[in-house]
Motif scaffolding. Structure first.
Motif, short mmCIF file in Angstrom:
data_model
loop_
_atom_site.label_atom_id
_atom_site.label_comp_id
_atom_site.label_asym_id
_atom_site.label_seq_id
_atom_site.Cartn_x
_atom_site.Cartn_y
_atom_site.Cartn_z
N TYR A 128 -5.16 1.73 -41.37
CA TYR A 128 -5.83 1.01 -40.29
C TYR A 128 -6.42 2.03 -39.31
O TYR A 128 -5.70 2.89 -38.81
CB TYR A 128 -4.81 0.13 -39.57
N GLY A 129 -7.73 1.93 -39.06
CA GLY A 129 -8.34 2.61 -37.94
C GLY A 129 -9.14 3.88 -38.12
O GLY A 129 -9.82 4.30 -37.18
N THR A 167 -8.70 -2.89 -39.81
CA THR A 167 -9.76 -1.87 -39.79
C THR A 167 -9.41 -0.80 -40.81
O THR A 167 -8.92 0.28 -40.48
CB THR A 167 -9.88 -1.26 -38.38
N CYS A 169 -11.24 1.10 -42.39
CA CYS A 169 -11.97 2.27 -41.89
C CYS A 169 -12.98 1.71 -40.89
O CYS A 169 -13.29 0.52 -40.92
CB CYS A 169 -12.66 3.06 -43.00
N GLU A 170 -13.47 2.56 -40.01
CA GLU A 170 -14.50 2.12 -39.06
C GLU A 170 -15.87 2.17 -39.74
O GLU A 170 -16.30 3.25 -40.16
CB GLU A 170 -14.51 3.01 -37.82
N HIS A 180 -17.24 -6.10 -35.84
CA HIS A 180 -16.06 -6.92 -36.14
C HIS A 180 -16.42 -8.14 -36.98
O HIS A 180 -15.60 -8.61 -37.76
CB HIS A 180 -15.37 -7.35 -34.84
N SER A 198 -9.75 -8.71 -34.92
CA SER A 198 -10.23 -7.62 -34.06
C SER A 198 -9.51 -7.66 -32.72
O SER A 198 -9.23 -8.72 -32.16
CB SER A 198 -11.73 -7.77 -33.84
N THR A 200 -10.54 -5.08 -30.19
CA THR A 200 -11.24 -4.10 -29.36
C THR A 200 -11.90 -4.70 -28.12
O THR A 200 -12.44 -3.97 -27.29
CB THR A 200 -12.30 -3.35 -30.19
N ASN A 232 -1.46 -2.21 -29.18
CA ASN A 232 -0.78 -0.97 -28.85
C ASN A 232 -0.51 -0.85 -27.36
O ASN A 232 -1.39 -1.12 -26.54
CB ASN A 232 -1.61 0.24 -29.28
N HIS A 378 -0.54 0.92 -42.69
CA HIS A 378 -0.82 2.29 -43.16
C HIS A 378 -0.07 2.61 -44.45
O HIS A 378 0.26 3.77 -44.70
CB HIS A 378 -0.47 3.33 -42.11
#
Length: 512
Positions: A128-129, A167, A169-170, A180, A198, A200, A232, A378
């Motif tokens: 993720y991310g 996510t 990957c971005e 998104h 999403s 963000t 987070n 992950h």
């Protein structure tokens, strides 16, 4: 290569695909552990850490930044307010958390893919991310929406991956404020496993909920969890307005939040395991309790992303013994709160899928299984401390996840597994290769890796002297070439695309 040799290889590949498809030829929906938990934190130690966390909450408190609504919620609940600093009376958060479910179902578009999060269950989700992706052919580069779709497809095709993730990957080729839409749509279109929304921006969270409502129906979404999302903490002891905004949206819609302190011990927490666990507990309890004040009974997960730093360079380290101890201790603290727990994965600081990446990832995923993690983000594809999604490492990690499934089953003891008929048939000095028991069980007797080379040295030479990364390169390409997507109702697909088109046209592109 001769036609006969090619035919033989195709046959071997087909048999391997059948073996790798999980029990009964179906993907495994999630792990239900049949092995005991490995517990390194004593009850007395856990009680001391809990008392220390209570002191953090009451004496130091947490900051909830740029969100007056959240401050008002805490004030109404009885917390002590000093600007954006919130302090909590002893026992307040534990009482609030009593409405949180200890286990819940995340529904997938395909009900056969539903996952149970909590209890004795373990769900594997991909990386993720990362902003970057890499493979042996093109090297390291920024991710694109095509890469994103490829990773969704790889997760869908792995029988050992229970979740499509978020996510993966971005997709840097898409505008920040609109990507998104395509990310959530890709999870719905190219997979029928559960997925993440999403986080963000609050409006992007609302868009994710709307797309879920189009897919599942508004009433169903209101009464059931169909998305889980990563919230987070901005450690130490801060929640920012972006994460708070997303948390409020999802909690109000009855969708699951993973409230997860993101900690590199030594920089974002004390250098000691007990001190870091105290901070994790304080942060996670506060965020989890906030979801219950917004909507009592909303599903929530106690999360902990935690590792350490090199005290020489300041760089993050992974696969360390301290990381395993932190993961294990946090899992016990979550169980004592009767909350599902998220942590672990296949972490590494390595820049390539090499021996370091394999060693560090194996260390972490083994601790994940043994410690009682319920949701493991992950689990496949993580490289370079989370900055890069690797095609080769994705399939290498997925292979390792298959091994974890076998480990988690434990030892089955019954008439068939005791194999007395085989022992009688073979007797002293014989061999079991031709025994009836072996013939009945050899296809499922041992886990067969899709990546490892167990042939002779001479056969390895004849096959091109490939190492594990090169074999993984061949493997992910085979998988993508053979991808066949799940069906999606045409009416739902049309409605999703119309919604995205209308929303995208309603505001200009932006990379903020």
């Amino acid at each position: 290569m001769s036609d006969a040799a090619q035919s033989g290889r195709r046959g071997r590949n087909a048999r391997r695909e059948r073996r790798q498809s999980g029990p009964g030829g179906q993907a495994v929906p999630y792990i239900s552990r049949n092995i005991p938990l490995y517990d390194v934190l004593s009850d007395e130690g856990a009680e001391q850490i809990e008392a220390n966390a209570e002191r953090i909450l009451a004496e130091i408190g947490l900051e909830f930044r740029e969100d007056p609504e959240v401050i008002g919620i805490w004030k109404a609940a009885g917390a002590e307010i000093d600007g954006e600093r919130v302090r909590f009376p002893k026992g307040m958060l534990q009482e609030i958390l009593k409405t949180a479910p200890s286990q819940f179902t995340q529904h997938a578009r395909n009900p056969a893919r539903n996952v149970e999060i909590g209890g004795n269950n373990l769900v594997f989700a991909p990386v993720y991310g990362p902003p970057f992706v890499t493979d042996l052919d093109q090297g390291r580069r920024y991710g694109t929406i095509e890469d994103f779709r490829n990773f969704v497809k790889l997760a869908y095709m792995s029988p050992w991956m229970h979740h499509s993730g978020g996510t993966v990957c971005e997709p840097v080729d898409q505008p920040v404020n609109k990507r998104h839409f395509d990310m959530v749509y890709s999870h719905i279109k190219y997979s029928d496993k559960p997925f993440m929304g999403s986080v963000t921006a609050p409006e992007r969270a609302e868009d994710s909920v709307k797309m879920a409502q189009i897919t599942f129906g508004e009433d169903f979404v209101d009464q059931n969890c169909v998305m889980i999302q990563l919230i987070n903490a901005n450690s130490p002891l801060v929640f920012d307005s972006t994460m708070l905004g997303a948390l409020k949206v999802y909690a109000r819609h009855n969708q699951a939040c993973i409230v997860s302190p993101f900690i590199l011990a030594g920089a974002m927490s004390p250098v000691t395991v007990a001190g870091t666990l105290s901070q994790i507990l304080a942060e996670a309890m506060a965020g989890c309790a906030l979801t219950q004040l917004i909507r009592p009974g909303a599903p929530v997960v106690f999360g902990a992303f935690v590792s350490s730093i090199s005290m020489q360079s300041g760089a993050p380290t992974f696969g360390s013994p301290e990381g395993s101890l932190l993961l294990n201790g946090a899992a016990k603290l979550a169980r004592r709160l009767k909350l599902p727990f998220r942590s672990g994965g296949s972490f590494t600081a390595s820049k390539v899928p090499d021996a370091q990446s394999a060693q560090e990832s194996a260390q972490t995923i083994l601790a994940t299984v043994q410690s009682g993690v319920n949701f493991a983000l992950h689990s496949a594809g993580w490289l370079e401390g989370g900055l890069c999604s690797s095609y080769e490492k994705f399939v290498m990690d997925a292979d390792q996840l298959g091994m974890m499934h076998v480990l988690a089953q434990g030892i089955e003891v019954n008439e068939e597994t005791l194999a007395m008929d085989a022992l009688k048939e073979v007797g002293p000095g014989g061999h079991f290769l031709g025994a009836s028991h072996t013939q009945r069980n050899f296809e499922s007797a041992f886990y067969r890796s899709s990546i490892a080379d167990n042939n002779s040295y001479e056969q390895w030479l004849a096959d091109g002297q490939q190492d594990a990364a090169r074999r993984a390169n061949v493997r992910w390409k085979e998988l993508l070439r053979g991808y066949t997507g799940p069906e999606l109702d045409p009416g739902i697909d049309e409605a999703l695309q119309a919604f995205m088109q209308e929303r995208k046209a309603s505001f200009p592109d932006s990379n903020i």
